[in-house]
Enzyme design. Structure first.
Site, mmCIF file in Angstrom:
data_model
loop_
_atom_site.group_PDB
_atom_site.id
_atom_site.type_symbol
_atom_site.label_atom_id
_atom_site.label_comp_id
_atom_site.label_asym_id
_atom_site.label_seq_id
_atom_site.Cartn_x
_atom_site.Cartn_y
_atom_site.Cartn_z
ATOM 1 N N VAL A 42 36.749 39.453 24.346
ATOM 2 C CA VAL A 42 37.056 37.855 24.162
ATOM 3 C C VAL A 42 36.259 37.265 23.157
ATOM 4 O O VAL A 42 36.578 36.245 22.417
ATOM 5 C CB VAL A 42 37.425 37.404 25.462
ATOM 6 N N CYS A 75 27.458 40.782 29.460
ATOM 7 C CA CYS A 75 28.708 40.544 28.474
ATOM 8 C C CYS A 75 28.367 41.499 27.422
ATOM 9 O O CYS A 75 27.095 41.425 26.714
ATOM 10 C CB CYS A 75 29.189 39.284 28.353
ATOM 11 N N THR A 82 31.379 45.058 32.173
ATOM 12 C CA THR A 82 32.052 46.093 31.595
ATOM 13 C C THR A 82 31.030 47.029 30.940
ATOM 14 O O THR A 82 30.017 46.618 30.568
ATOM 15 C CB THR A 82 33.084 45.523 30.514
ATOM 16 N N GLY A 133 39.034 41.929 38.698
ATOM 17 C CA GLY A 133 39.255 41.331 37.456
ATOM 18 C C GLY A 133 40.627 41.868 36.996
ATOM 19 O O GLY A 133 41.675 41.606 37.042
HETATM 20 C C1 LIG Z 1 39.299 39.882 29.596
HETATM 21 C C2 LIG Z 1 37.913 40.038 30.186
HETATM 22 C C3 LIG Z 1 37.025 39.094 30.163
HETATM 23 C C4 LIG Z 1 35.897 38.902 30.811
HETATM 24 N N1 LIG Z 1 34.887 38.011 30.537
HETATM 25 C C5 LIG Z 1 33.881 37.875 31.321
HETATM 26 C C6 LIG Z 1 32.945 36.750 31.066
HETATM 27 O O1 LIG Z 1 33.326 35.979 30.394
HETATM 28 N N2 LIG Z 1 31.914 36.923 31.762
HETATM 29 C C7 LIG Z 1 31.359 37.708 32.788
HETATM 30 O O2 LIG Z 1 30.402 37.718 33.526
HETATM 31 N N3 LIG Z 1 32.374 38.617 32.892
HETATM 32 C C8 LIG Z 1 33.673 38.815 32.004
HETATM 33 N N4 LIG Z 1 34.240 39.907 32.258
HETATM 34 C C9 LIG Z 1 34.008 41.257 33.177
HETATM 35 C C10 LIG Z 1 34.418 41.096 34.642
HETATM 36 O O3 LIG Z 1 33.988 39.971 35.033
HETATM 37 C C11 LIG Z 1 34.186 42.375 35.393
HETATM 38 O O4 LIG Z 1 32.613 42.415 35.440
HETATM 39 C C12 LIG Z 1 34.675 43.442 34.648
HETATM 40 O O5 LIG Z 1 35.788 43.421 34.077
HETATM 41 C C13 LIG Z 1 34.714 44.690 35.600
HETATM 42 O O6 LIG Z 1 35.539 44.430 36.737
HETATM 43 P P1 LIG Z 1 37.149 44.980 36.644
HETATM 44 O O7 LIG Z 1 37.225 46.198 36.544
HETATM 45 O O8 LIG Z 1 37.557 44.266 38.225
HETATM 46 O O9 LIG Z 1 37.853 44.084 35.680
HETATM 47 C C14 LIG Z 1 35.666 39.996 31.760
HETATM 48 C C15 LIG Z 1 36.424 41.095 31.950
HETATM 49 C C16 LIG Z 1 37.795 41.126 31.268
HETATM 50 C C17 LIG Z 1 38.831 42.252 31.442
#
Ligand SMILES: Cc1cc2nc3c(=O)[nH]c(=O)nc-3n(C[C@H](O)[C@H](O)[C@H](O)COP(=O)(O)O)c2cc1C
Ligand SMILES: Cc1cc2nc3c(=O)[nH]c(=O)nc-3n(C[C@H](O)[C@H](O)[C@H](O)COP(=O)(O)OP(=O)(O)OC[C@H]3O[C@@H](n4cnc5c(N)ncnc54)[C@H](O)[C@@H]3O)c2cc1C
Ligand SMILES: Cc1cc2nc3c(=O)[nH]c(=O)nc-3n(C[C@H](O)[C@H](O)[C@H](O)COP(=O)(O)OP(=O)(O)OC[C@H]3O[C@@H](n4cnc5c(N)ncnc54)[C@H](O)[C@@H]3O)c2cc1C
Ligand SMILES: Cc1cc2nc3c(=O)[nH]c(=O)nc-3n(C[C@H](O)[C@H](O)[C@H](O)COP(=O)(O)O)c2cc1C
Ligand code: FES
Ligand code: FES
Lengths: 300, 247, 300, 247
Positions: free
Chosen positions: C71, C127, C188, C260
């Protein structure tokens, strides 16, 4: 059929799909079976100086997105290994994976491998679940450099350095390993899994290595990063279960690929299926050789 | 990993037990499960009945089987599978030649198709699931014919169209050598080898490139004929190949 | 229903499932929607000092084992963000995620957050796809320590440190962050993806972050390692798409979890479904509170 | 990511094009695709026909639409979807009120169910897919009624049981304010907002907690009534909220 032959270091290889280390490659019978099934090269299970029983079961666990394993570097030891392989044919298509704790062990093993008539050694600098070996070695750039220099100095083997993705800076490690003829990327990710009804770990060793489809995005990134930064020969591995996965690796710079966990899904047929799929893709997309797509997305 | 509650647990003989539990999976005679005893280990076990849930029948050898034998109705049993290739359906006159707990693997087939059963054990106490018309042998002669089950089979000398053999590899090798060729195509052997993964990737159960867990455990006479390690060499946990010693 | 309330740092939280940063939490309307849908706490998209448009599309790509995203830290900047949230209720259930390049930026942002009436700040130290921010900051233990000390010194906020798994030694980073009230594990994985018919990257930024089911084994390992080594409060995140995934994190030491990518699969209903699933599991397995299972597999 | 070969590409008016391609997916009127122009960007596009493969109909605004307009039959078009909630089926007498390329989204519904069509554009050249019995308005009076399409609709004054509205948000807001209440429950609006992910996770298309990509793009009058940002505020690419300016 469009030719799919490739070249890694000084080695020409007819089929660009190899058997990855640790999967069906402990016994000579299985190694031969993979070669007969269409693997261009088969890499043996990682062999050390001494016999190791490995961890107790469960040593693998199939999960939704792949597989967890902690085999624990079970291996018969270099003596028994070489004894079993003395009479085996097709040694030119077998790469021997070795592991050790320092450059002395590694170069000792490499010399033995060369004396036994093999031409390629793959260095396991990356297994994530055994203390003192694998990724613990492979995370230390000086040690990596040292190991490769030693083997280079003492043998004429083709050296493939298999690196761990479990590091902050893969490029630093790749540079340390740059005397190798090729990089093998990647070994498994350090991971774990839980059974919520017995409230136990899925593996007896608790922590294991994660392989299969779920690690492909990480493997692709590793190949891309290292190819872009070093331009060196790379063998891509991690999560390949069909020919299209393999194409992804080629486009990002891999000259060949290895398949491990994919065999669980597709059995030995996977080698032929991928070879054919690659050839069909090249034909359909109007390329005249595999070479044309290797690194295509990085060069342009 | 699946689990189920134990419905029934029975003691069948000296150190021999069976455990029955509900299961939603389908299985065929000859297939096996990987039974997980959390905190101890995971071991392969033939499915000795698949009619009303699953049943396993085992002898206590070490930690895992000991723990299993001490479990109670209502306890959870953890397993994955079924794995492996089943026995082909029998054709014509059928015999089953079992050594020890090998009978567990043959039992579903026997129940379904009937035929002559030859069963051997070291001693009377190790025999289980007996039926009055089974042909029995014991090494010590404490019950039935004195000698091994292959001797027994040959001594009776009946002729069969299909034969299933399951037991210690040495016993099966004995059968293969002495009676195998005569019956050729229609003999099936169910092998037991050290198994770690059970799903065909670790190579620990392989014998001349055949994986007992995935290509077997049931092999035809012709397949067995391609295995020069059969009954001769085996693998230790490290993967080291060694001569098989009679146990 | 068995109580599923939990506690993270000084905060009691009624429902242990939170909305993870970056997913449906840029607009106040969506933040409120997640809270109404059963999220115990919702974490905002990461906010920086300046407005950022982020990368051009494609910014996400759904793959077999999860999702890739880059993003690019799109955000309206702290001023516009706080303006939008002035009138918003339930501020006590909103954690503000912030990112910056150094301790000055972080502490400036944290002060603004506190002044605006929020009580929790989540630090994006992780990030993986924006140069100079996120994991580039979070891979440097000294910087991490510094940032947290600054915020601690200048605010009374609850501080949650969100760490990157893309490091050689997560424990080292965790120790550097140990003044935080809780760790958030994991962000991620650095990854990429390829489209073989256009021979282009799936994301405009080429490299992105990998989330969803495929990263759960890595996230579980991170939680286990850090809990075992530090015993501190942990919020588990990575690949949770149902209640059983959440239980796995609790058993390894997480006091709460975030979701997420799971929202892509289950939509907003995921919060209630997981809350209910946790409660049913506790009842069925004869536990009398969520507390009893937190860290159960690590303590024993 | 899916792709298909372009079967047909047509120029329909000034800078307005349609592209037809084979597709295996099923879609319903009102749904959209994310069209990927590799190396440039990915943009949302309504499916303007789903009868014989998919068709998109678009106006050239910037890079992505420009590149699309220059593509040839046989070229590959990359897309994902269909996404979003479709229009509900019409009940009784039906009207369609379209502004500009909004007609693309309504077209499958019009073809299927018929009814009165009101279409407005800035000028004659921007009108496309016209049928002789459409009610037409242009801002500059170059064709049909002079004024906007809402003025046209009100001036004709017919009464309907179901009304579908698709066009620039300002125009839809105009309809909502001036005619919406009269028709209440049976008016459906198809919204266009900046979209990045198209699948309901990035929040860039959200309006008062409703995601245009996943909860919409079609919303009922009652849903629109819950959106105080509708026609008033919009989000920029950073997510910043700002007043909508008439464009
Ligand atoms: C589209 C998207 C945007 C994200 N933006 C951020 C962000 O701005 N800040 C952050 O700390 N993590 C961000 N993440 C990471 C998520 O908070 C999370 O740590 C990660 O996706 C793993 O969890 P999940 O498998 O449940 O998605 C983002 C993840 C996704 C998929
Ligand atoms: C496909 C397959 C199916 C099997 N089905 C059955 C079955 O239905 N019933 C059953 O009882 N067993 C069966 N086995 C064997 C079973 O897996 C072992 O009994 C089990 O692993 C023993 O585990 P343990 O921890 O109790 O003993 P361990 O600690 O592993 O063994 C203790 C000692 O007993 C010896 N030992 C273990 N198993 C055997 C054996 N089968 N024969 C002779 N000596 C042995 C070991 O070498 C060791 O010395 C099967 C094995 C395979 C490969
Ligand atoms: C659900 C949905 C469905 C859509 N369906 C269609 C469709 O069927 N046909 C179609 O032509 N478009 C449709 N759009 C709009 C379409 O996505 C844009 O036309 C496209 O993003 C333009 O990309 P570009 O790179 O060509 O122009 P950009 O570089 O993105 O834009 C160039 C300039 O044009 C302006 N602009 C872009 N799109 C529009 C617009 N729709 N109206 C007014 N000004 C605009 C921008 O603000 C910018 O100033 C839809 C949008 C959504 C959200
Ligand atoms: C059961 C198992 C055992 C493995 N053993 C080794 C090993 O001994 N040496 C090694 O370098 N890699 C080993 N690996 C890693 C694989 O060679 C490969 O790098 C990894 O599994 C990723 O590829 P895949 O997704 O195709 O399996 C093992 C992997 C598995 C699944
Ligand atoms: S037990 Fe692993 S291959 Fe058979
Ligand atoms: S475009 Fe991402 S949520 Fe709608």
């Amino acid at each position: 059929m469009v030719s799919i032959s490739t070249r890694v270091g000084k080695r020409k290889i007819e089929e660009p799909v190899m058997l990855a280390s640790g999967i069906l490659d402990e016994t000579s019978g299985s190694i031969l079976r993979s070669l007969e099934s269409g693997a261009g090269i088969s890499v043996t299970k990682s062999i050390g100086t001494e016999e190791r029983k490995g961890y107790s079961t469960p040593i693998v666990s199939v999960i939704k997105t792949g597989m967890l394993n902690a085999v624990g570097l079970a291996n018969p030891g270099i003596d028994a290994f070489l004894e079993e392989f003395t009479e085996v044919e097709k040694k030119d298509r077998i790469a021997v994976s070795i592991f050790g704790k320092d450059s002395e062990e590694f170069s000792y093993l490499a010399k033995r491998v060369e004396e036994a008539g093999f031409g390629i050694v793959e260095l396991n600098l990356s297994c994530p679940h055994v203390q003192g070996f694998g990724s613990e070695v492979g995370q230390d750039p000086e040690l990596v450099e040292d190991i490769i220099a030693e083997i280079r100095g003492k043998t004429n083997l083709q050296i493939w350095a298999k690196l761990t993705p479990n590091v902050t800076d893969l490029i630093e490690i790749a540079r340390a390993a740059e005397k190798a003829d090729a990089y093998v990327l990647i070994n498994t990710l350090k991971a774990t899994g839980v059974d919520i009804y017995s409230r136990n770990f899925l593996l007896s060793n608790k922590i294991g290595g994660y392989s299969g489809p779920g690690i492909k995005p990480v493997a692709l990134r590793a190949v891309y990063d290292v190819f872009r930064e070093t331009g060196k020969d790379i063998i891509g591995v991690g999560g390949i279960s069909d020919w299209s996965d393999a194409i992804e690796f080629f486009l990002l710079g891999a000259k060949a690929v290895q398949v491990g966990t994919g065999i669980y899904y597709e059995d030995y047929a996977i080698f032929r299926k991928i070879n054919e799929g690659i050839s069909n893709y090249l034909e359909q997309e109007k390329f005249s050789s595999l070479d044309e797509i290797i690194g295509l997305m990085v060069r342009k | 990993m699946n689990f189920s509650e134990i419905k029934e647990i029975n003691s069948l003989g000296r150190n021999i037990f069976s455990i029955r539990f509900n299961a939603l999976e389908e299985a065929m005679p000859g297939q096996f499960l990987m039974i997980w005893v959390p905190g101890i280990k995971e071991v392969p076990m033939s499915i000795s009945s698949m009619d009303n849930g699953f049943e396993i029948t085992f002898k206590v050898y070490g930690e895992a089987t000991k723990k299993l034998s001490e479990m109670n109705v209502g306890d959870r049993i953890f397993y994955r599978g079924p794995y492996g290739k089943p026995y082909p359906e029998p054709v014509g006159k059928t015999a089953y030649v079992a050594g020890g707990t090998g009978l567990a693997s043959l039992k579903p087939l026997i129940n379904k198709h009937g035929g002559d059963v030859y069963i051997g054990a070291r001693t009377k106490d190790e025999l289980f699931l007996l039926d009055s018309n089974f042909h029995i042998s014991t090494d010590d002669g404490s019950m039935g014919f004195q000698g091994n089950v292959v001797d027994l089979f040959l001594s009776i000398g009946k002729v069969y169209d299909t034969i299933y053999v399951c037991g210690p590899e040495i016993m099966m090798k004995n059968f293969y050598d002495r009676a195998g060729r005569k019956y050729g195509k229609n003999v099936y052997f169910s092998l037991e080898r050290l198994m770690k993964c059970g799903i065909g990737i670790c190579d620990s159960c392989s014998i001349n490139g055949f994986r007992v867990c995935r290509d077997g455990p049931v092999f035809s006479y012709d397949e067995i004929s391609m295995m020069d390690e059969f009954g001769v060499k085996r693998r230790t946990e490290s993967g080291k190949i060694e001569l098989m010693i009679k146990r």
